[in-house]
Design a protein around this motif. Structure first.
Motif, mmCIF file in Angstrom:
data_model
loop_
_atom_site.group_PDB
_atom_site.id
_atom_site.type_symbol
_atom_site.label_atom_id
_atom_site.label_comp_id
_atom_site.label_asym_id
_atom_site.label_seq_id
_atom_site.Cartn_x
_atom_site.Cartn_y
_atom_site.Cartn_z
ATOM 1 N N GLY A 185 29.573 119.245 122.529
ATOM 2 C CA GLY A 185 29.121 119.475 120.869
ATOM 3 C C GLY A 185 29.477 120.716 120.990
ATOM 4 N N SER A 186 31.646 120.857 121.750
ATOM 5 C CA SER A 186 32.328 122.169 121.378
ATOM 6 C C SER A 186 33.365 121.737 120.203
ATOM 7 N N ARG A 187 34.048 122.754 119.754
ATOM 8 C CA ARG A 187 35.314 122.453 119.049
ATOM 9 C C ARG A 187 35.923 122.947 119.740
ATOM 10 N N ILE A 188 35.637 124.354 120.252
ATOM 11 C CA ILE A 188 36.229 126.115 120.679
ATOM 12 C C ILE A 188 35.521 126.018 122.069
ATOM 13 N N LYS A 189 36.918 125.978 122.689
ATOM 14 C CA LYS A 189 36.192 126.191 123.927
ATOM 15 C C LYS A 189 34.852 127.302 124.575
ATOM 16 N N TYR A 190 34.110 126.767 125.382
ATOM 17 C CA TYR A 190 32.944 127.875 125.842
ATOM 18 C C TYR A 190 32.408 128.242 124.142
ATOM 19 N N GLN A 191 32.208 127.157 123.376
ATOM 20 C CA GLN A 191 31.426 127.655 122.036
ATOM 21 C C GLN A 191 30.544 126.033 121.639
ATOM 22 N N HIS A 192 30.029 126.580 121.523
ATOM 23 C CA HIS A 192 28.569 125.135 121.866
ATOM 24 C C HIS A 192 27.604 124.600 120.353
ATOM 25 N N SER A 193 27.912 124.741 120.036
ATOM 26 C CA SER A 193 27.085 123.543 118.350
ATOM 27 C C SER A 193 26.462 123.119 118.012
ATOM 28 N N LEU A 194 26.498 121.658 118.967
ATOM 29 C CA LEU A 194 25.844 120.439 119.268
ATOM 30 C C LEU A 194 26.048 119.978 120.737
ATOM 31 N N LEU A 195 24.505 119.414 120.947
ATOM 32 C CA LEU A 195 23.933 119.545 122.767
ATOM 33 C C LEU A 195 24.772 118.161 122.713
ATOM 34 N N GLY A 196 26.051 117.982 123.546
ATOM 35 C CA GLY A 196 26.600 116.650 123.407
ATOM 36 C C GLY A 196 27.131 115.825 124.413
ATOM 37 N N CYS A 197 28.063 115.919 125.155
ATOM 38 C CA CYS A 197 28.034 115.440 126.779
ATOM 39 C C CYS A 197 29.872 115.541 126.678
ATOM 40 N N ASN A 198 29.444 114.595 128.090
ATOM 41 C CA ASN A 198 31.515 114.730 128.630
ATOM 42 C C ASN A 198 31.341 113.170 128.860
ATOM 43 N N SER A 199 32.592 112.922 127.945
ATOM 44 C CA SER A 199 32.491 111.349 127.280
ATOM 45 C C SER A 199 34.288 111.248 126.986
ATOM 46 N N ARG A 200 34.983 112.300 127.479
ATOM 47 C CA ARG A 200 36.136 112.632 126.867
ATOM 48 C C ARG A 200 37.031 110.752 127.657
ATOM 49 N N LEU A 201 38.318 110.662 126.901
ATOM 50 C CA LEU A 201 39.117 109.643 127.739
ATOM 51 C C LEU A 201 39.787 110.553 128.011
ATOM 52 N N ASP A 202 40.757 109.455 129.602
ATOM 53 C CA ASP A 202 42.047 109.952 130.284
ATOM 54 C C ASP A 202 43.000 110.207 129.421
ATOM 55 N N GLU A 203 43.997 110.652 129.767
ATOM 56 C CA GLU A 203 45.207 110.736 128.961
ATOM 57 C C GLU A 203 46.022 109.463 130.097
ATOM 58 N N ILE A 204 46.066 108.972 131.141
ATOM 59 C CA ILE A 204 46.491 107.411 131.797
ATOM 60 C C ILE A 204 45.979 106.310 131.211
ATOM 61 N N GLN A 205 44.414 106.476 130.899
ATOM 62 C CA GLN A 205 43.502 105.555 130.583
ATOM 63 C C GLN A 205 44.767 105.029 128.841
ATOM 64 N N ALA A 206 44.805 106.068 127.840
ATOM 65 C CA ALA A 206 45.249 106.054 126.758
ATOM 66 C C ALA A 206 47.329 105.995 126.943
ATOM 67 N N ALA A 207 47.197 105.995 127.457
ATOM 68 C CA ALA A 207 48.643 106.119 127.831
ATOM 69 C C ALA A 207 48.980 104.223 127.940
ATOM 70 N N VAL A 208 47.581 103.529 128.519
ATOM 71 C CA VAL A 208 47.679 102.177 129.142
ATOM 72 C C VAL A 208 47.641 101.039 127.886
ATOM 73 N N LEU A 209 46.604 101.897 127.478
ATOM 74 C CA LEU A 209 46.301 101.692 126.135
ATOM 75 C C LEU A 209 47.433 101.212 125.220
ATOM 76 N N ARG A 210 47.832 102.382 124.800
ATOM 77 C CA ARG A 210 49.263 102.436 123.680
ATOM 78 C C ARG A 210 50.152 101.325 124.013
ATOM 79 N N ILE A 211 49.956 100.944 125.300
ATOM 80 C CA ILE A 211 51.110 99.587 125.684
ATOM 81 C C ILE A 211 50.361 98.789 125.476
ATOM 82 N N LYS A 212 49.239 98.244 125.769
ATOM 83 C CA LYS A 212 49.005 97.003 125.723
ATOM 84 C C LYS A 212 48.813 96.893 123.804
ATOM 85 N N ALA A 213 48.329 98.134 123.859
ATOM 86 C CA ALA A 213 47.489 98.089 121.920
ATOM 87 C C ALA A 213 49.193 97.295 121.366
ATOM 88 N N ARG A 214 50.462 97.006 122.267
ATOM 89 C CA ARG A 214 51.768 96.878 121.111
ATOM 90 C C ARG A 214 51.608 95.284 121.090
#
Ligand SMILES: Cc1ncc(COP(=O)(O)O)c(C=O)c1O
Length: 367
Positions: free
Chosen positions: A215-244
């Motif tokens: 729920g954060s836009r600025i580090k350590y400031q949380h305006s919404l109740l969110g969660c940790n659902s971030r995407l890894d760089e390694i997976q993104a790099a793999v997916l960018r290759i496969k997307a081609r």
């Protein structure tokens, strides 16, 4: 002959050099979460699918969950969906304290029966989650019309359907949000869990970016109740290759499906997949309907042909949803499908010989 149900190692071998380089690049850069690769992947997938914004998350399940959260779905709300889907579709509704309301499927397409949605709408209904099952899109025009009429949110569960089309529009680009899974077995699969949300709404995109990061836009400031659902760089790099490669791989899947159709259409005791004329199915699954399914599956297994059942039990009969009060017979078409469907091996690397062996195995079945 060895015929795997899915062969991810063969695909890796075909793009090994590109993948290895991309992964090493991330390792050498030393930035692992929500970095440059994620940002580029979001832009590339959104543009590939004709949507304005992409938000990388860590699974298809979270793509659905965060979409509901972005629209404030919570206790007392009802969300309409299909009982013939993977558990995640309805699980996320219940996790927010809202009530999944099921509507039976159209037995031809296996997707939600749009004729039956309106009668399930109540004052509490807030959203509809159509699922584009097996890679074929649900009938989106009537769904969007109902959404407009009753002021509902539409969240496309496009987990199995990247690059599928409905009247020329890509899955994920029509609803308020569209959710992809990049689970390894999906048409565009990561080497681990990953997912993405598409939307055309700038504010919703901003909210989703916050929700996936506590729920954060600025580090350590949380305006919404969110969660940790971030995407890894390694997976993104793999997916960018496969997307081609995904457009070419999708064409090959459709060719294999056509060949299966041609080879199986005359068999009276099975039904080949039905594709609406306005749809372009991407065949994450090639799913037949067979009357003596269990005997048939055993026969194929003995012939060395692996198959899968998507799904053996509809969601309204799952123990975890017993609190919803549904019973056997409530959604007869979904229940019937669960006893008749069977999916054959389909992936771009399936050879002609393997496909022919699957067909021969099917033809040797005696009722
Ligand atoms: C229709 C459907 N919805 C949602 C999901 C959940 O995706 P994930 O496994 O990436 O969380 C899946 C994955 O199998 C799916 O098939």
């Amino acid at each position: 002959m060895n015929i795997p149900l899915l062969d991810l190692t063969k695909q890796y071998q075909s793009i090994k050099q590109e993948i290895d380089q991309a992964v090493i690049h991330v390792l050498e850069k030393g930035s692992f979460i929500l970095g440059e690769e994620v940002g580029l992947l979001e832009k590339e997938i959104a543009s590939l699918c004709g949507a304005s914004y992409g938000i990388g998350v860590n699974s298809g399940t979270d793509a659905l969950l965060l979409s509901l959260m972005a629209y404030g779905i919570s206790r007392e709300d009802e969300v309409i969906t299909t009982p013939l889907t993977f558990i995640a579709t309805a699980e996320v509704i219940a996790m927010l304290g809202a009530k999944p309301v099921f509507v039976d499927i159209n037995p031809k397409t296996f997707n939600i029966d749009v004729e039956k949605i309106e009668q399930a709408i109540t004052k509490k209904t807030k959203a509809i989650i159509p699922v584009h099952l097996y890679g074929q899109m649900a009938d989106m025009d009537p769904i969007m019309d109902l959404a407009k009429k009753y002021n509902l949110i539409v969240i496309e569960d496009a987990a199995q359907a990247i690059l599928s089309e409905y009247k020329g529009k890509c899955s994920g680009s029509i609803g308020h949000t569209g959710c992809f899974s990049f689970f390894p077995a999906k048409n565009l699969g990561a080497y681990g869990d990953a997912g993405m949300i598409l939307t055309n709404d700038k504010d919703v995109a901003e909210r989703l970016k916050m929700l996936r990061n506590h729920g954060s836009r600025i580090k350590y400031q949380h305006s919404l109740l969110g969660c940790n659902s971030r995407l890894d760089e390694i997976q993104a790099a793999v997916l960018r290759i496969k997307a081609r490669h995904i457009t070419k791989w999708t064409q090959t899947r459709r060719q294999i499906a056509n060949r299966y159709n041609e080879s199986l259409a005359d068999i009276p005791w099975l039904t080949i997949p039905f594709e609406e004329e306005w749809n372009k199915c991407v065949y994450n699954q090639y799913t037949l309907k067979v009357q003596y399914r269990d005997k048939f599956q055993k026969h194929l297994s003995e012939a060395g042909i692996p198959t899968a059942i998507h799904y053996p039990m509809p969601l309204h009969l799952q123990e975890t949803f017993s609190c919803l009060g549904y019973k056997q017979g409530d959604f007869p078409e979904s229940e019937k499908a669960c006893s008749e469907v069977i999916s054959l091996p389909i992936y771009p690397e399936l050879t002609d010989e393997q496909r022919d062996a699957v067909v021969a195995g099917i033809r040797s079945f005696e009722l």
